[in-house]
Design a protein around this motif. Structure first.
Motif, PDB file in Angstrom:
ATOM      1  N   THR A   1     -83.731  83.685 158.065  1.00  0.00           N
ATOM      2  CA  THR A   1     -84.049  84.784 158.670  1.00  0.00           C
ATOM      3  C   THR A   1     -83.901  84.615 160.257  1.00  0.00           C
ATOM      4  OG1 THR A   1     -86.220  83.995 159.242  1.00  0.00           O
ATOM      5  CG2 THR A   1     -86.220  85.334 157.272  1.00  0.00           C
ATOM      6  N   LEU A   2     -83.849  85.620 161.158  1.00  0.00           N
ATOM      7  CA  LEU A   2     -83.665  85.386 162.576  1.00  0.00           C
ATOM      8  C   LEU A   2     -84.554  84.360 163.168  1.00  0.00           C
ATOM      9  CD1 LEU A   2     -81.701  86.103 164.897  1.00  0.00           C
ATOM     10  CD2 LEU A   2     -83.136  88.384 165.231  1.00  0.00           C
ATOM     11  N   ILE A   3     -85.489  84.612 162.650  1.00  0.00           N
ATOM     12  CA  ILE A   3     -86.874  83.713 163.194  1.00  0.00           C
ATOM     13  C   ILE A   3     -86.217  82.073 162.784  1.00  0.00           C
ATOM     14  CG2 ILE A   3     -88.576  83.794 161.364  1.00  0.00           C
ATOM     15  CD1 ILE A   3     -89.270  83.320 165.213  1.00  0.00           C
ATOM     16  N   ASP A   4     -85.817  81.707 161.688  1.00  0.00           N
ATOM     17  CA  ASP A   4     -85.370  80.587 161.200  1.00  0.00           C
ATOM     18  C   ASP A   4     -84.196  80.242 162.213  1.00  0.00           C
ATOM     19  OD1 ASP A   4     -87.257  80.497 158.989  1.00  0.00           O
ATOM     20  OD2 ASP A   4     -85.408  81.026 157.563  1.00  0.00           O
ATOM     21  N   PHE A   5     -83.412  81.092 162.483  1.00  0.00           N
ATOM     22  CA  PHE A   5     -82.159  80.809 163.323  1.00  0.00           C
ATOM     23  C   PHE A   5     -82.601  80.344 164.595  1.00  0.00           C
ATOM     24  CE2 PHE A   5     -79.131  82.664 166.495  1.00  0.00           C
ATOM     25  CZ  PHE A   5     -78.003  81.611 166.260  1.00  0.00           C
ATOM     26  N   ILE A   6     -83.665  81.369 165.392  1.00  0.00           N
ATOM     27  CA  ILE A   6     -83.973  81.009 166.751  1.00  0.00           C
ATOM     28  C   ILE A   6     -84.692  79.474 166.605  1.00  0.00           C
ATOM     29  CG2 ILE A   6     -85.720  81.693 168.568  1.00  0.00           C
ATOM     30  CD1 ILE A   6     -85.070  84.492 167.382  1.00  0.00           C
ATOM     31  N   GLU A   7     -85.377  79.192 165.602  1.00  0.00           N
ATOM     32  CA  GLU A   7     -86.010  77.800 165.583  1.00  0.00           C
ATOM     33  C   GLU A   7     -85.152  76.700 165.430  1.00  0.00           C
ATOM     34  OE1 GLU A   7     -88.649  78.394 162.347  1.00  0.00           O
ATOM     35  OE2 GLU A   7     -90.586  79.024 163.780  1.00  0.00           O
ATOM     36  N   GLY A   8     -83.949  77.158 165.185  1.00  0.00           N
ATOM     37  CA  GLY A   8     -82.848  76.004 165.004  1.00  0.00           C
ATOM     38  C   GLY A   8     -82.190  75.597 166.257  1.00  0.00           C
TER      39      GLY A   8
ATOM     40  N   PRO B   1     -86.615  92.980 165.136  1.00  0.00           N
ATOM     41  CA  PRO B   1     -85.922  91.748 165.142  1.00  0.00           C
ATOM     42  C   PRO B   1     -86.351  90.651 164.433  1.00  0.00           C
ATOM     43  CG  PRO B   1     -85.605  92.657 167.489  1.00  0.00           C
ATOM     44  CD  PRO B   1     -86.741  93.664 166.615  1.00  0.00           C
ATOM     45  N   LEU B   2     -87.756  90.646 164.739  1.00  0.00           N
ATOM     46  CA  LEU B   2     -88.687  89.448 163.982  1.00  0.00           C
ATOM     47  C   LEU B   2     -90.104  89.559 163.994  1.00  0.00           C
ATOM     48  CD1 LEU B   2     -89.964  87.916 166.357  1.00  0.00           C
ATOM     49  CD2 LEU B   2     -87.833  86.878 167.075  1.00  0.00           C
ATOM     50  N   THR B   3     -90.775  89.158 163.137  1.00  0.00           N
ATOM     51  CA  THR B   3     -92.304  89.066 163.097  1.00  0.00           C
ATOM     52  C   THR B   3     -92.933  88.169 163.806  1.00  0.00           C
ATOM     53  OG1 THR B   3     -92.067  90.000 160.688  1.00  0.00           O
ATOM     54  CG2 THR B   3     -94.442  89.392 161.447  1.00  0.00           C
ATOM     55  N   VAL B   4     -93.892  88.421 164.775  1.00  0.00           N
ATOM     56  CA  VAL B   4     -94.376  87.446 165.674  1.00  0.00           C
ATOM     57  C   VAL B   4     -95.229  86.552 164.665  1.00  0.00           C
ATOM     58  CG1 VAL B   4     -93.891  88.325 167.685  1.00  0.00           C
ATOM     59  CG2 VAL B   4     -95.803  89.189 166.637  1.00  0.00           C
TER      60      VAL B   4
ATOM     61  N   LYS C   1     -75.344  89.740 170.058  1.00  0.00           N
ATOM     62  CA  LYS C   1     -76.617  90.740 169.964  1.00  0.00           C
ATOM     63  C   LYS C   1     -77.269  90.259 168.475  1.00  0.00           C
ATOM     64  CE  LYS C   1     -74.393  94.520 170.987  1.00  0.00           C
ATOM     65  NZ  LYS C   1     -74.249  95.795 171.481  1.00  0.00           N
ATOM     66  N   PHE C   2     -78.066  89.829 168.326  1.00  0.00           N
ATOM     67  CA  PHE C   2     -78.835  89.601 166.866  1.00  0.00           C
ATOM     68  C   PHE C   2     -79.576  90.732 166.349  1.00  0.00           C
ATOM     69  CE2 PHE C   2     -77.669  85.613 168.998  1.00  0.00           C
ATOM     70  CZ  PHE C   2     -76.997  85.098 168.080  1.00  0.00           C
ATOM     71  N   VAL C   3     -79.641  91.029 165.275  1.00  0.00           N
ATOM     72  CA  VAL C   3     -80.203  91.952 164.538  1.00  0.00           C
ATOM     73  C   VAL C   3     -80.803  91.670 163.334  1.00  0.00           C
ATOM     74  CG1 VAL C   3     -78.365  92.898 163.520  1.00  0.00           C
ATOM     75  CG2 VAL C   3     -80.071  94.525 163.836  1.00  0.00           C
ATOM     76  N   SER C   4     -82.044  92.193 162.903  1.00  0.00           N
ATOM     77  CA  SER C   4     -82.563  92.096 161.404  1.00  0.00           C
ATOM     78  C   SER C   4     -82.707  93.435 160.940  1.00  0.00           C
ATOM     79  CB  SER C   4     -84.128  91.497 161.548  1.00  0.00           C
ATOM     80  OG  SER C   4     -84.358  90.300 162.219  1.00  0.00           O
ATOM     81  N   PHE C   5     -82.164  93.309 159.861  1.00  0.00           N
ATOM     82  CA  PHE C   5     -81.942  94.828 159.080  1.00  0.00           C
ATOM     83  C   PHE C   5     -82.169  94.533 157.483  1.00  0.00           C
ATOM     84  CE2 PHE C   5     -77.914  93.648 156.854  1.00  0.00           C
ATOM     85  CZ  PHE C   5     -77.468  92.617 157.771  1.00  0.00           C
ATOM     86  N   GLN C   6     -82.477  95.784 156.963  1.00  0.00           N
ATOM     87  CA  GLN C   6     -82.276  95.846 155.387  1.00  0.00           C
ATOM     88  C   GLN C   6     -81.047  96.905 154.966  1.00  0.00           C
ATOM     89  OE1 GLN C   6     -85.741  98.119 155.878  1.00  0.00           O
ATOM     90  NE2 GLN C   6     -86.378  95.873 157.046  1.00  0.00           N
ATOM     91  N   LEU C   7     -80.456  96.149 153.976  1.00  0.00           N
ATOM     92  CA  LEU C   7     -79.467  97.109 153.411  1.00  0.00           C
ATOM     93  C   LEU C   7     -80.004  98.409 152.642  1.00  0.00           C
ATOM     94  CD1 LEU C   7     -77.002  94.274 151.747  1.00  0.00           C
ATOM     95  CD2 LEU C   7     -76.491  95.928 153.741  1.00  0.00           C
TER      96      LEU C   7
END
Ligand code: MG
Length: 310
Positions: free
Chosen positions: A58-65, A94-97, A14-20
């Motif tokens: 970022t999660l989008i970088d990861f998805i693009e990978g 989760p990401l910015t489109v 389960k992938f998540v984007s967040f701020q501390l």
């Protein structure tokens, strides 16, 4: 529980984007332009993957990978990475489109009927497509504004969101599911009066924060059959929508085939696949969102997306 099920549960990605959160400031809004962290949710912890040494910031970088990125993180020692409790983080979308969120209207028979006074001709023969801009994105626990100066009919639509993982054009439906990275939840919040007044759906669907999205993206490998998931929406604990993704008029694979015909889909593109019946405007009298309402969308195997109305 069988060993097989246990094994699947353990590995659920389960992938998540967040701020501390900063010190004691709870619920602080991130600074404009500050980049979200990303990670993976394991039990009650968020494991940060965007730290030093990880090549995907970022999660989008990861998805693009793609597959390379996926095998990279599978090889990491998760125990050695920084982890945080949910109290220590603010969940982000989760990401910015990159292009607008692609949305499908009237994709459940009963919903098409409730929006048209039960007119059978309202059931579409081709997918009804519209979009929501990135500025409408909101996150789990984010507030949904009512914009009382311009609308009095803000409504909810609980939807399964598909996140594209692989670039493609003219994708045949037989191969379409392989182009998906994972699944999430999107609330296609709609100002019904603006939706009707401006003929096209765009304005009524596009007000800021009117696209709560998340909280996670569940990798597709964990969703055995995306066309058999229960989808429920509660408004302040009242069950309003109680559907199943098997009742979609156009399946996810068919939607990808139609959307990608002559138009490139890219990693991180999001398709909101339509909503079951039970939206506020379908009730007589209508039940539009009110200040203080809490909208909770639950999709089997994906999670719970909850937002309070301003
Ligand atoms: Mg919708």
């Amino acid at each position: 529980m069988s060993t097989y099920l246990k094994e699947r549960k353990k590995k659920k990605m389960k992938f998540v984007s967040f701020q501390l959160k900063d010190g004691n400031v709870v619920g602080e809004v991130k600074e404009k332009g500050a980049q979200d962290q990303w990670g993976i949710v394991k039990k009650d912890k968020v494991i940060m993957l965007s730290g030093e040494g990880v090549p995907y910031s970022t999660l989008i970088d990861f998805i693009e990978g793609g597959e390379v990125a996926l095998s990279y993180i599978k090889g990491l020692d998760m125990e050695a990475l920084p982890s945080y409790s949910f109290e220590q983080v603010n969940i982000a979308a989760p990401l910015t489109v990159k292009k607008n969120v692609i949305c499908v209207g009237k994709n459940y028979r009963d919903h098409a009927l409730e929006m048209s006074n039960q007119d059978p001709n309202a059931i579409p023969k081709h997918p009804v497509l519209f979009t929501k801009p990135h500025t409408s994105l909101n996150h789990h626990q984010g507030t949904i504004p009512l914009y009382k100066n311009i609308t009095s009919q803000v409504d909810y639509e609980g939807e399964l969101a598909v996140v594209i993982g692989k670039r493609g054009k003219d994708i045949p439906k037989e191969e379409a599911l392989n182009y998906i990275f994972g699944y999430s939840i999107l609330n296609d919040v709609t100002a019904r009066d603006l939706q009707k007044q401006h003929i096209q759906f765009f304005k009524g669907k596009s007000l800021d924060q009117h696209a709560p999205f998340g909280p996670y993206i569940v990798h597709r490998s964990h969703i055995e059959d995306p066309q058999n998931l229960s989808i429920k929406t509660f408004v302040s604990e009242e069950l309003r929508q109680n559907g199943n993704t098997r009742d979609m008029i156009f399946t996810i694979a068919e939607l990808i085939e139609v959307v990608s015909a002559g138009m490139t889909l890219e990693p991180g593109d999001v398709i909101a696949t339509g909503t079951p019946s039970g939206v506020g405007s379908g009730f007589k009298p209508p039940k539009f969102l009110q200040s203080g309402d809490v909208v909770r969308i639950e999709i089997e195997g994906i999670g719970i997306l909850e937002n309070k109305v301003e």
